[in-house]
Design a protein around this motif. Structure first.
Motif, mmCIF file in Angstrom:
data_model
loop_
_atom_site.group_PDB
_atom_site.id
_atom_site.type_symbol
_atom_site.label_atom_id
_atom_site.label_comp_id
_atom_site.label_asym_id
_atom_site.label_seq_id
_atom_site.Cartn_x
_atom_site.Cartn_y
_atom_site.Cartn_z
ATOM 1 N N ILE A 268 -13.075 -2.915 -12.308
ATOM 2 C CA ILE A 268 -12.150 -1.797 -12.461
ATOM 3 C C ILE A 268 -11.511 -1.922 -13.841
ATOM 4 C CG2 ILE A 268 -9.922 -0.833 -11.726
ATOM 5 C CD1 ILE A 268 -12.222 -0.004 -9.945
ATOM 6 N N CYS A 269 -11.659 -0.878 -14.646
ATOM 7 C CA CYS A 269 -11.078 -0.884 -15.996
ATOM 8 C C CYS A 269 -9.902 0.087 -16.022
ATOM 9 C CB CYS A 269 -12.127 -0.499 -17.032
ATOM 10 S SG CYS A 269 -11.559 -0.718 -18.735
ATOM 11 N N ALA A 270 -8.745 -0.419 -15.566
ATOM 12 C CA ALA A 270 -7.535 0.405 -15.517
ATOM 13 C C ALA A 270 -6.681 0.190 -16.758
ATOM 14 C CB ALA A 270 -6.729 0.065 -14.271
ATOM 15 N N ASP A 301 -1.296 7.595 -12.553
ATOM 16 C CA ASP A 301 -1.464 8.510 -11.424
ATOM 17 C C ASP A 301 -1.998 7.679 -10.250
ATOM 18 O OD1 ASP A 301 -2.096 10.435 -9.568
ATOM 19 O OD2 ASP A 301 -3.191 11.732 -10.956
ATOM 20 N N ILE A 302 -1.082 6.995 -9.570
ATOM 21 C CA ILE A 302 -1.468 6.027 -8.533
ATOM 22 C C ILE A 302 -2.253 6.680 -7.388
ATOM 23 C CG2 ILE A 302 -0.600 4.377 -6.840
ATOM 24 C CD1 ILE A 302 -0.477 3.269 -9.665
ATOM 25 N N PRO A 303 -1.845 7.854 -6.860
ATOM 26 C CA PRO A 303 -2.632 8.455 -5.768
ATOM 27 C C PRO A 303 -4.089 8.723 -6.175
ATOM 28 C CG PRO A 303 -0.477 9.489 -5.910
ATOM 29 C CD PRO A 303 -0.601 8.602 -7.112
ATOM 30 N N GLU A 308 -9.940 6.802 -6.313
ATOM 31 C CA GLU A 308 -11.086 6.305 -7.091
ATOM 32 C C GLU A 308 -11.518 4.931 -6.583
ATOM 33 O OE1 GLU A 308 -13.808 7.351 -10.189
ATOM 34 O OE2 GLU A 308 -12.316 8.477 -9.058
ATOM 35 N N LEU A 309 -10.548 4.072 -6.303
ATOM 36 C CA LEU A 309 -10.856 2.732 -5.789
ATOM 37 C C LEU A 309 -11.640 2.799 -4.477
ATOM 38 C CD1 LEU A 309 -7.504 0.792 -6.392
ATOM 39 C CD2 LEU A 309 -9.718 0.273 -7.425
ATOM 40 N N MET A 328 0.370 -1.426 -4.524
ATOM 41 C CA MET A 328 0.724 -1.882 -3.182
ATOM 42 C C MET A 328 1.833 -1.042 -2.555
ATOM 43 S SD MET A 328 0.356 -6.025 -3.290
ATOM 44 C CE MET A 328 1.451 -6.306 -4.677
ATOM 45 N N ASN A 329 2.588 -0.345 -3.386
ATOM 46 C CA ASN A 329 3.655 0.523 -2.873
ATOM 47 C C ASN A 329 3.148 1.920 -2.513
ATOM 48 O OD1 ASN A 329 5.668 -1.411 -2.959
ATOM 49 N ND2 ASN A 329 6.126 -1.005 -5.105
ATOM 50 N N ASN A 330 1.828 2.129 -2.677
ATOM 51 C CA ASN A 330 1.221 3.397 -2.265
ATOM 52 C C ASN A 330 0.655 3.209 -0.849
ATOM 53 O OD1 ASN A 330 -1.463 5.042 -1.969
ATOM 54 N ND2 ASN A 330 -0.245 6.157 -3.479
ATOM 55 N N PRO A 331 1.053 4.052 0.107
ATOM 56 C CA PRO A 331 0.636 3.828 1.502
ATOM 57 C C PRO A 331 -0.877 3.857 1.709
ATOM 58 C CG PRO A 331 1.760 5.962 1.229
ATOM 59 C CD PRO A 331 1.963 5.204 -0.029
ATOM 60 N N ASP A 332 -1.605 4.626 0.885
ATOM 61 C CA ASP A 332 -3.057 4.720 1.060
ATOM 62 C C ASP A 332 -3.789 3.473 0.563
ATOM 63 O OD1 ASP A 332 -2.995 7.218 2.259
ATOM 64 O OD2 ASP A 332 -2.947 8.246 0.319
ATOM 65 N N PHE A 333 -3.123 2.694 -0.294
ATOM 66 C CA PHE A 333 -3.765 1.483 -0.823
ATOM 67 C C PHE A 333 -4.081 0.507 0.307
ATOM 68 C CE2 PHE A 333 -3.608 -2.837 -2.609
ATOM 69 C CZ PHE A 333 -4.606 -2.726 -3.579
ATOM 70 N N ALA A 334 -3.169 0.417 1.268
ATOM 71 C CA ALA A 334 -3.342 -0.524 2.382
ATOM 72 C C ALA A 334 -4.565 -0.191 3.237
ATOM 73 C CB ALA A 334 -2.086 -0.533 3.249
ATOM 74 N N LYS A 335 -5.047 1.043 3.159
ATOM 75 C CA LYS A 335 -6.202 1.475 3.955
ATOM 76 C C LYS A 335 -7.538 1.129 3.289
ATOM 77 C CE LYS A 335 -3.417 5.467 5.363
ATOM 78 N NZ LYS A 335 -3.244 6.912 5.136
ATOM 79 N N LEU A 336 -7.494 0.709 2.019
ATOM 80 C CA LEU A 336 -8.740 0.429 1.292
ATOM 81 C C LEU A 336 -9.411 -0.835 1.801
ATOM 82 C CD1 LEU A 336 -7.618 1.077 -2.422
ATOM 83 C CD2 LEU A 336 -8.882 2.631 -0.934
#
Length: 566
Positions: A268-270, A301-303, A308-309, A328-336
Motif C-alpha cells: 500500500i503506497c499511501a 479521505d479515510i472512507p 480501496e484497502l 482505526m478510528n473509521n468503523p469500516d476499517f474493523a471489517k477489513l
C-alpha cells in the motif's frame, strides 16, 4: 547532552549490536548488482513483465507497461536537449504518472527533484531556483502555483498532466469530476506548456538512448528543512538509494521464515512518493521485489481509502502513526480482512505504544518502527521484522551501517549516555546540493552524518530517541523549522516579534504554535493565520497563535524558545 539514562559505563566496541541480529542475518550488503536505478528498473521489468506493478483508481500498469511508459518520458526529455545530470522537478500526488515520470527521468540520465505539490509559490520558487531545474512535470490541480513563479526560474519545459491521463475512457469522467464537480483545478495559464498526453505520444515516436550512469552519479535532490530556515537539497546518489534498498531487502528476509512469502507482495503506497520513505520503501523496494504498489492519491479521505484497502490482500503497509490511528478510528476499517499483512512499517514520526497495540489487536500484525532521514535515503535503523513485540525504540542499525552516540565535541559516549545519533553507511548522502558549508557542519571527518536527533543506545544495540534538534517541529512526519515560520510571520506589518514552537497534537504528533507580539494592536489571530496560509504549505502553518506583551530573551537578546516550551 550527556545525562545518563541507565547506570552503565560500558563503552561500545565495534558493531556489538550484531549479536542482536536475527540468526543468519548478514553483517553487510553484497556489492551492488546494478550501477544505476535505471538498470535495476529495466532488469526487474523484464523479469516480472506480466505482473501488476502499479495501480491507481482501478487502473493497473504491468511491469511491461511501466517500462514502456517510463521509456517514453525519458526519450521525450532527451529529445528536448537536456544533458546528463540536468535536474527535472516532479510535482504530483500518488497517481500512475508519478512513478512513470520519476523512473523515466532517472533512466534518461537526469536528476529527480521531488516537490511537494501543496507548496506555496514562495516555497516552490525557492526549490526550483536552488535546484536549477530545467523541466517540471505538474498535475493541473497545482499548475496555478507554477504559473506564478516559473518565469523567475531556469525551468524551460513545463509538462501538465491531468488526473485521468492514464486511466483510459474512465479518465474523461475522472477529469470532469475533478474539474467541474469537485472544482479542484484553480484557473491557470502556462503559455508554451506541453500536455502529458503529447509528451507520451512524442516519446513513443522517439527512442530512449542509453546513458552511462555511475553509482556515484546523483539520482535525487531530496529537499529537507534547514536550521537556517532555508530548505536544502540532500544529494542522493544511485548507490545511496540502491544500497538502502538492499539493506531493507536483507532486513525483511527473516519475516518470511515466520509468515509464508506470497507469490507477489502487495504494497500500500499511501505516503506520497515525493517523501523519501515512500520513494525507497514503496517505489524502489516494490520494483526490486516484483511487488504490486497500490497508489493512494489522497490518504486523508479515510472512507475512500478504506474502500480501496478492501479490494486487495495487502502484505506490506508503510505508514505514519497518525495514518494508522485515523484508519482505526473509521468503523469500516474493523471489517477489513487484513490477515495477509506481513509487515506494517512505521516511520516519519514516533509510533505511539497505544496505537501500535491497538493496530496489532485489530490486524494481527505489529507495527515495526524504523528511523531515517532524507539524508540517509532514508532508513538507518529498524526493529526486527521477525519479532512482533513493540520496543518503543527505533531498533538496531541496518547491515553495513555504523551508529555512534556522540557528544558536542564529537566524542563517542558510553552505552546509556545521551548524545547525538551519528550515522555512517552507504546510504548516507553525498552532501547538501551546492552548500559545502552546510555539508561540513553535517558530516564528521570520519564520515558520520550528524542527525541532530538526540538519543542513547542500549547494551543490545537498540537506539532510543529522547529529543530532537532543539527547535525542529515534526508535523505528520515532515520537518518544520521555526525560523521559516517566523520569517514569514515577520513579513506581516502588524507583527513586532514572534517565535514558533512545536506542541503535542493527537492528530499530527506535533503542531506549530506561534507566539506573537503585536505592532498593530488591532491584529487578530485570523490575520496571522491568513498571512501564514498564503506563504506556507498546510503542515507548516501555525495551528495555534498566542499573543504576548513580550517574549523571553537571553542576555544578548536572543528569543528563548525553550522558555516558551516550558
Amino acid at each position: 547532552m550527556s545525562a545518563t539514562i541507565q547506570d552503565t559505563s560500558q563503552q561500545p566496541t565495534g558493531r556489538f549490536w550484531l549479536a542482536s541480529y536475527p540468526e543468519g542475518m548478514a553483517e553487510a550488503i553484497a556489492p551492488l548488482e546494478h550501477a544505476s536505478i535505471g538498470a535495476l528498473v529495466e532488469s526487474c521489468c523484464a523479469r516480472y513483465a506480466d505482473r501488476p506493478a502499479f495501480t491507481s483508481m482501478g487502473k493497473t500498469l504491468t511491469f511491461r507497461d511501466f517500462e514502456a511508459a517510463s521509456a517514453r518520458i525519458g526519450a521525450w526529455l532527451q529529445a528536448k536537449g537536456l544533458e546528463k545530470g540536468d535536474r527535472v522537478a516532479v510535482m504530483m500526488p500518488n497517481i500512475l504518472q508519478n512513478p512513470v515520470i520519476i523512473f523515466g527521468i532517472l533512466r534518461a540520465g537526469f536528476v529527480v527533484v521531488n516537490v511537494n505539490p501543496l507548496y506555496t509559490p514562495r516555497e516552490l520558487e525557492h526549490q526550483l531556483k536552488d535546484a536549477g531545474a530545467k523541466a517540471l512535470f505538474v498535475l493541473e490541480n497545482f499548475a496555478s502555483t507554477v504559473a506564478q513563479v516559473v518565469s523567475r526560474t531556469a525551468v524551460r519545459h513545463v509538462v501538465v498532466a491531468t488526473m485521468g491521463d492514464m486511466l483510459g475512457l474512465k479518465g474523461l469522467i475522472v477529469n470532469l469530476v475533478v474539474r467541474k464537480v469537485k472544482k479542484l483545478v484553480p484557473a491557470w495559464s502556462l503559455p508554451g506548456h506541453v500536455p502529458f498526453t503529447q509528451v507520451t505520444a512524442e516519446g513513443a515516436r522517439g527512442t530512449l538512448k542509453p546513458v552511462d550512469i555511475a553509482p556515484d552519479d546523483t539520482a535525487f535532490l531530496q529537499y529537507t528543512g534547514g536550521t537556517t530556515g532555508v530548505s536544502k537539497g540532500a544529494t542522493l546518489t544511485h548507490a545511496n538509494l540502491l544500497s538502502n534498498m538492499e539493506q531493507i531487502k536483507l532486513w525483511i528476509e527473516p519475516t518470511f521464515h515466520i509468515k509464508k512469502r506470497p507469490d507477489q507482495l502487495v504494497f500500500i503506497c499511501a505516503l506520497p512518493l515525493y517523501h523519501i520513505f515512500a520513494l525507497t520503501v514503496n517505489g524502489l523496494m516494490g520494483i526490486a521485489l516484483g511487488g504490486h504498489n497500490v497508489l493512494i492519491a489522497n490518504p486523508r479521505d479515510i472512507p475512500a481509502f478504506v474502500k480501496e484497502l478492501a479490494k486487495y490482500r495487502v502484505h506490506i503497509f508503510p505508514g505514519l502513526n497518525t495514518l494508522f490511528n485515523a484508519l482505526m478510528n473509521n468503523p469500516d476499517f474493523a471489517k477489513l480482512d487484513l490477515s495477509g499483512l506481513v509487515l506494517t512499517l512505521g516511520g516519519g514520526m514516533a509510533v505511539q505504544r497505544p496505537v501500535a497495540e491497538r493496530w496489532q489487536k485489530m490486524t494481527g500484525c505489529a507495527i515495526t518502527e524504523g528511523y531515517g532521514l532524507s539524508e540517509t535515503s532514508p532508513v538507518a535503523t529498524a526493529n526486527r521484522f521477525d519479532k512482533p513485540e513493540f520496543t518503543g525504540t527505533i531498533g538496531l542499525p541496518l547491515p553495513s551501517t555504523d551508529i555512534e552516540i556522540r557528544d558536542d565535541d564529537g566524542r563517542t559516549l558510553a552505552l546509556g549516555e545521551v548524545g547525538e545519533i551519528c550515522i555512517r553507511g552507504p546510504q548516507v548522502m553525498a552532501g547538501y546540493w551546492q552548500r559545502p558549508d552546510e555539508t561540513a557542519k553535517a558530516m564528521t571527518p570520519d564520515g558520520f552524518f550528524r542527525s541532530g536527533d538526540i538519543g542513547f543506545m542500549t547494551p543490545e544495540g537498540l537506539i532510543k530517541i529522547v529529543d530532537r534538534k532543539k527547535d525542529m517541529i515534526l508535523v505528520s512526519g515532515f520537518n518544520v523549522f521555526p525560523n521559516e515560520i517566523e520569517e514569514v510571520a515577520m513579513s506581516h506589518p502588524g507583527i513586532l516579534e514572534c517565535a514558533a514552537i512545536g506542541v503535542p497534537d493527537e492528530h499530527s504528533g506535533e503542531a506549530v504554535k506561534l507566539f506573537v507580539v503585536r505592532k498593530d494592536p488591532a491584529l487578530t489571530e485570523a490575520d496571522v493565520k491568513a498571512h501564514c496560509a498564503a506563504n506556507l504549505t498546510n503542515y507548516k502553518r501555525p495551528k495555534f497563535v498566542e499573543f504576548r506583551n513580550e517574549l523571553p530573551k537571553s542576555n544578548v537578546g536572543k528569543i528563548l524558545r525553550k522558555d516558551l516550551r516550558g
